[in-house]
Design a protein around this motif. Sequence first.
Motif, short mmCIF file in Angstrom:
data_model
loop_
_atom_site.label_atom_id
_atom_site.label_comp_id
_atom_site.label_asym_id
_atom_site.label_seq_id
_atom_site.Cartn_x
_atom_site.Cartn_y
_atom_site.Cartn_z
N SER A 74 9.37 2.93 8.06
CA SER A 74 9.66 4.37 8.10
C SER A 74 10.88 4.75 7.26
O SER A 74 11.03 5.91 6.89
CB SER A 74 9.85 4.83 9.55
OG SER A 74 10.90 4.10 10.16
N GLU A 75 11.73 3.77 6.95
CA GLU A 75 12.90 4.08 6.12
C GLU A 75 12.52 4.44 4.70
O GLU A 75 13.31 5.03 3.95
CB GLU A 75 13.88 2.89 6.12
CG GLU A 75 13.46 1.70 5.27
CD GLU A 75 12.46 0.78 5.98
OE1 GLU A 75 12.05 -0.23 5.37
OE2 GLU A 75 12.09 1.09 7.14
N LEU A 76 11.30 4.13 4.30
CA LEU A 76 10.86 4.44 2.94
C LEU A 76 10.75 5.95 2.71
O LEU A 76 11.07 6.45 1.64
CB LEU A 76 9.51 3.78 2.65
CG LEU A 76 9.49 2.26 2.49
CD1 LEU A 76 8.05 1.76 2.35
CD2 LEU A 76 10.33 1.83 1.29
N GLY A 77 10.26 6.68 3.72
CA GLY A 77 10.07 8.11 3.56
C GLY A 77 9.31 8.70 4.73
O GLY A 77 8.87 7.98 5.65
N ASN A 131 4.35 -2.16 -6.89
CA ASN A 131 5.38 -1.20 -6.54
C ASN A 131 4.92 0.20 -6.94
O ASN A 131 3.75 0.39 -7.31
CB ASN A 131 6.73 -1.57 -7.18
CG ASN A 131 6.62 -1.74 -8.68
OD1 ASN A 131 5.80 -1.09 -9.34
ND2 ASN A 131 7.42 -2.62 -9.25
N SER A 132 5.83 1.16 -6.91
CA SER A 132 5.44 2.55 -7.22
C SER A 132 4.95 2.70 -8.64
O SER A 132 4.07 3.54 -8.91
CB SER A 132 6.64 3.48 -6.97
OG SER A 132 6.96 3.54 -5.59
N SER A 133 5.48 1.92 -9.56
CA SER A 133 5.05 2.04 -10.96
C SER A 133 3.57 1.66 -11.12
O SER A 133 2.89 2.15 -12.02
CB SER A 133 5.92 1.17 -11.87
OG SER A 133 5.71 -0.19 -11.62
N ALA A 143 0.83 -1.21 0.00
CA ALA A 143 0.00 0.00 0.00
C ALA A 143 0.86 1.25 0.00
O ALA A 143 0.56 2.24 -0.69
CB ALA A 143 -0.93 0.00 1.20
N LEU A 144 1.96 1.24 0.75
CA LEU A 144 2.86 2.40 0.80
C LEU A 144 3.51 2.65 -0.56
O LEU A 144 3.58 3.80 -1.03
CB LEU A 144 3.93 2.18 1.86
CG LEU A 144 3.51 2.42 3.31
CD1 LEU A 144 4.54 1.85 4.28
CD2 LEU A 144 3.30 3.90 3.57
N LEU A 145 3.98 1.61 -1.20
CA LEU A 145 4.60 1.79 -2.53
C LEU A 145 3.58 2.27 -3.55
O LEU A 145 3.86 3.13 -4.39
CB LEU A 145 5.22 0.47 -2.99
CG LEU A 145 6.39 -0.08 -2.15
CD1 LEU A 145 6.91 -1.37 -2.75
CD2 LEU A 145 7.52 0.95 -2.05
N LEU A 146 2.38 1.71 -3.48
CA LEU A 146 1.31 2.13 -4.37
C LEU A 146 0.98 3.60 -4.17
O LEU A 146 0.83 4.36 -5.13
CB LEU A 146 0.08 1.26 -4.08
CG LEU A 146 -1.12 1.34 -5.02
CD1 LEU A 146 -0.73 0.98 -6.43
CD2 LEU A 146 -2.21 0.40 -4.52
N ALA A 147 0.90 4.03 -2.91
CA ALA A 147 0.59 5.43 -2.59
C ALA A 147 1.67 6.37 -3.10
O ALA A 147 1.38 7.45 -3.63
CB ALA A 147 0.43 5.60 -1.07
N HIS A 148 2.94 5.97 -2.95
CA HIS A 148 4.03 6.84 -3.42
C HIS A 148 3.99 6.98 -4.93
O HIS A 148 4.31 8.05 -5.47
CB HIS A 148 5.38 6.29 -2.96
CG HIS A 148 6.51 7.21 -3.27
ND1 HIS A 148 7.43 6.95 -4.26
CD2 HIS A 148 6.87 8.41 -2.73
CE1 HIS A 148 8.31 7.95 -4.31
NE2 HIS A 148 7.98 8.84 -3.39
#
Length: 296
Positions: A57-60, A212-214, A29-34
């Motif tokens: 939290s290391e993601l951002g 992922n983010s893509s 969900a975090l990667l999708l949101a970013h």
Amino acid sequence: MKLQTAQRSQVKLRLGLSGASGFGKTYSALLLAHGITNDWTKIAIIDTENNSASLYSELGNYNVISFSEPYNPERYIKAIKTCEDAQIEVIIVDSITHEWQGTGGCLHIHEQLGGRFQDWAKVSPRHQAFIDAILQSKAHVITTVRSKIDYSMDSSSNGKTKVVKHGLKSITREGFEYELTVNFELINENHMAKASKDRTGLFMNKPEFIINSSTGRKLMQWCNQGLSVDQARKEIEVCTTLEGLRHLYQKYIGLKELIHPIIINRKADLEAITSQVVSNKEIINPLKTKEHGANS
């Protein structure tokens, strides 16, 4: 009341992630949101999963609202409103299962009222208000939901009964998936996903993949399809701040290859204007100083 041309850019994504514990719902969900917003500070997680959101939290520098029981619909609604008031662009509700099955959730409320069929008349409107808060939010919303293996007792031709496994079933009120733009099922511990519901046509009947983010960027491109470059150019040309340009770049992220040079040119214009204003002040201030000295 008037008619107007529909644009996908007016649509906010309503995405779902379902899967068993440990399948990577929060991380995905975090990667999708970013991928949707490209800005960690514009992401918030409503965390009911024992502070699991903070594990990444290391993601951002994303935002977290943590709360424990009672998991009644009104507390979820208040958390969503808090995110909206903070101008959050993507809200992750992790997870909605507690609103339905957790302590203080809808099933618990129904049981406390007596567990009778007629008691749903008091519970269902509260649950629907929660669903409406998700569907009507000004932000993109990603929901996660726990899944469990669904069984049934079936009778065979010889009259014997047997247990039949039907796969995974989401732990929330039936029908929620139909409200979503896309629902991704996480099917194993390797975080592999497939689409069980897809209004975009981007993922349905496609091979299993890792979110992922893509994935988020593809969804934003789908939202922005049909937007004209001329419309974007007009907004860029009248923009007066660098922060405004950054906002427009995200708004038209699906057209980024076409609007990038326009953004760069406008940025140079704004920087030149700022530089000229500073230069004029430097000229005017010494003149005022000399004039003051002459008059004293």
